[in-house]
Motif scaffolding. Structure first.
Motif, short mmCIF file in Angstrom:
data_model
loop_
_atom_site.label_atom_id
_atom_site.label_comp_id
_atom_site.label_asym_id
_atom_site.label_seq_id
_atom_site.Cartn_x
_atom_site.Cartn_y
_atom_site.Cartn_z
N THR A 179 4.99 23.77 2.25
CA THR A 179 4.84 25.00 3.01
C THR A 179 5.47 26.15 2.24
O THR A 179 6.70 26.21 2.12
N PRO A 180 4.67 27.07 1.69
CA PRO A 180 5.23 28.16 0.87
C PRO A 180 5.77 29.32 1.70
O PRO A 180 5.25 30.42 1.67
N SER A 181 6.82 29.07 2.46
CA SER A 181 7.47 30.12 3.23
C SER A 181 8.97 29.89 3.21
O SER A 181 9.44 28.75 3.07
N ALA A 182 9.73 30.97 3.36
CA ALA A 182 11.18 30.86 3.32
C ALA A 182 11.71 29.98 4.44
O ALA A 182 12.72 29.30 4.28
N ALA A 183 11.02 29.99 5.57
CA ALA A 183 11.48 29.20 6.71
C ALA A 183 11.07 27.74 6.61
O ALA A 183 11.73 26.87 7.18
N GLY A 184 9.99 27.45 5.89
CA GLY A 184 9.48 26.08 5.90
C GLY A 184 9.50 25.35 4.58
O GLY A 184 9.25 24.13 4.54
N ALA A 185 9.80 26.04 3.45
CA ALA A 185 9.71 25.39 2.14
C ALA A 185 10.70 24.24 2.01
O ALA A 185 10.31 23.11 1.66
N PHE A 186 11.96 24.50 2.28
CA PHE A 186 12.97 23.45 2.12
C PHE A 186 12.72 22.30 3.09
O PHE A 186 12.86 21.12 2.72
N ALA A 187 12.32 22.63 4.33
CA ALA A 187 12.04 21.58 5.32
C ALA A 187 10.85 20.73 4.89
O ALA A 187 10.84 19.51 5.11
N SER A 188 9.84 21.35 4.27
CA SER A 188 8.68 20.58 3.83
C SER A 188 9.05 19.64 2.69
O SER A 188 8.53 18.52 2.59
N ILE A 189 9.97 20.07 1.82
CA ILE A 189 10.45 19.19 0.75
C ILE A 189 11.20 18.00 1.35
O ILE A 189 11.03 16.84 0.92
N GLU A 190 12.02 18.27 2.37
CA GLU A 190 12.73 17.17 3.04
C GLU A 190 11.76 16.21 3.71
O GLU A 190 11.96 14.99 3.69
N GLU A 191 10.69 16.75 4.29
CA GLU A 191 9.69 15.89 4.91
C GLU A 191 8.99 15.01 3.87
O GLU A 191 8.74 13.83 4.12
N ILE A 192 8.68 15.61 2.72
CA ILE A 192 8.06 14.83 1.65
C ILE A 192 8.98 13.69 1.22
O ILE A 192 8.55 12.55 1.03
N GLU A 193 10.27 14.00 1.09
CA GLU A 193 11.23 13.01 0.62
C GLU A 193 11.45 11.89 1.64
O GLU A 193 11.65 10.73 1.26
N LEU A 236 10.20 26.79 -6.12
CA LEU A 236 9.48 26.36 -4.93
C LEU A 236 10.29 25.52 -3.94
O LEU A 236 10.09 25.65 -2.72
N PRO A 237 11.20 24.64 -4.35
CA PRO A 237 11.95 23.86 -3.34
C PRO A 237 12.83 24.71 -2.43
O PRO A 237 13.23 24.26 -1.35
N TRP A 238 13.14 25.92 -2.85
CA TRP A 238 13.91 26.89 -2.06
C TRP A 238 15.28 26.35 -1.66
O TRP A 238 15.76 26.56 -0.55
N GLY A 239 15.92 25.67 -2.62
CA GLY A 239 17.32 25.33 -2.45
C GLY A 239 18.18 26.47 -2.97
O GLY A 239 17.69 27.54 -3.32
N GLN A 240 19.49 26.22 -3.02
CA GLN A 240 20.40 27.27 -3.45
C GLN A 240 20.10 27.76 -4.87
O GLN A 240 20.04 28.96 -5.11
#
Length: 407
Positions: free
Chosen positions: A78-92, A157-161
């Motif tokens: 999900t390429p958005s600031a609110a959903g990018a990191f959460a989508s990476i967590e979902e993939i993992e 893209l992962p939108w981590g720190q």
């Protein structure tokens, strides 16, 4: 009286040298089989090629793996600031095999760029950029720049720190351009600071450049087949006795190299993930908290070291970009009649110093060019440009003069 009969399809195929059956039918209408046989199976390769000429096969396989795993990851991102990191967590954690896909993609990125650096070194060491391979070199350097841009976009893209603050540092560097800098920064970030606009832009850039790289690779291979491969000695094969068909000799050699590459890939992915993973990037982006050490992935550290070694922001940006652009000019900076560093002792020593300077720039970038590393970074940056802009032309003139004096 015996009547003449029309030749059968089988006879036609055999008389024209095409394979019978379905391949012959396709070849008569679309000559892909013959072209593949001519350009790959029977393509003459110099006997003297060493292991460094197998890196191209590694890059090809790694690129295919990156594209396939990237497509699968993009389906859940999900390429958005609110959903990018959460989508990476979902993939993992939730997507079946998602952790493996992402590990393959991250490991592939590091090993791909590492192999690309080795490929670049081979070209510089053996003079693969000299006539008639100038266009081959320019296409290859375009690929190099495209891969670095694709890798940086993927890093954000992962939108981590580290992703967030990496984008912020890149935006501030762009803002240093006189006059149009602030406008370019807003265009890059999609606003005043990294956010939704940044992710949308970099996601499209990452996705588009990945497939553009595939197209330019095709151009690179086509240019190679026109100019022919170089050799470790720098001299082309004297005749058919010094060449071998690509198959089965070099397919076997490349196959063995790919097995070794696969073992290294698996070892890094399963046993040494800390080599390619930044722990800070497993925390979600926080605009209110700046990490103590902001740094890009290891393969961008040398250029980051150049950026930080120059006191001026604009000067650092120009030097960092210039460190890539100067590579494009190598065919015209080095016009010596000798190609390979094997026959050029002074140039060989210069290449060794260049490798040391490049490694030191990466180490300085990892330490933010502070303390003694500031002087190390500045010295390495100075030698990097001196090597290309001063030593290469001077050594060329010396070798041209020596060639004229020779009987």
């Amino acid at each position: 009286m015996r009547m003449a009969t029309a030749p059968s399809d089988h006879d036609t195929d055999c008389s024209e040298g095409r394979p019978a059956g379905a391949l012959g039918w396709i070849g008569a209408r679309l000559p892909v089989v013959g072209a593949f046989t001519r350009e790959y199976v029977r393509f003459p390769m110099p006997r003297s090629l060493n292991v460094l000429w197998t890196v191209g096969a590694m890059l090809t396989v790694a690129l295919a793996l990156m594209l396939l795993s990237g497509l699968a990851l993009a389906l859940h991102y999900t390429p958005s600031a609110a959903g990018a990191f959460a989508s990476i967590e979902e993939i993992e954690r939730r997507v079946p095999g998602g952790w493996l896909l992402r590990s393959m993609h991250m490991t592939g990125a590091s090993l791909f760029v590492g192999a690309l650096y080795l490929h670049l070194f081979r070209g510089l060491y053996y003079g693969s950029y000299k006539a008639p391979r100038e266009l081959l070199w320019l296409v290859g350097m375009t690929l190099f720049a495209m891969v670095l841009a694709t890798a940086f976009a993927g890093y954000v893209l992962p939108w981590g720190q580290m992703s967030y603050w990496g984008a912020d540092v890149a935006g501030k560097a762009i803002a240093a351009v006189p006059g149009v800098g602030p406008v370019l920064e807003r265009m890059f970030l999609g606003g005043d600071h990294p956010g939704d606009g940044t992710l949308h832009r970099l996601f499209v850039l990452h996705f588009t450049l990945a497939f553009a790289v595939l197209g330019v690779v095709g151009m690179h291979i086509a240019a190679l087949h026109v100019s022919g491969p170089g050799t470790p000695s720098g001299r082309p094969p004297a005749g058919p006795s010094e060449t071998l068909p690509f198959h089965p000799y070099f397919t076997a050699k490349d196959g063995l190299a790919l097995v070794v590459f696969a073992l290294a890939f698996a070892a890094v992915m399963f046993f040494l993930p800390s080599l390619i993973v930044e722990p800070a990037n497993y925390r979600p982006a926080n605009p209110m908290r700046t990490p103590p050490n902001i740094e890009p992935e290891w393969y961008l550290l040398p250029f980051y070291g150049v950026l930080q070694s120059v006191p001026s922001k604009l000067g650092g940006l120009l030097a960092s970009v210039g460190s890539i652009l100067v590579l494009f000019a190598a065919p015209w900076l080095d016009v010596s009649p000798l190609r390979s560093a094997r026959e050029r002792p002074v140039y060989r020593a210069g290449m060794a110093a260049l490798v040391v300077a490049f490694i030191l720039l990466g180490m300085a970038g990892a330490r933010h060019v502070q303390g003694v590393w500031l002087y190390v970074g500045q010295a390495a940056t100075l030698y990097y440009f001196v090597h290309f802009l001063v030593l290469m032309p001077l050594i060329s003139r010396r070798e041209i003069a020596a060639a004229k004096r020779a009987p």
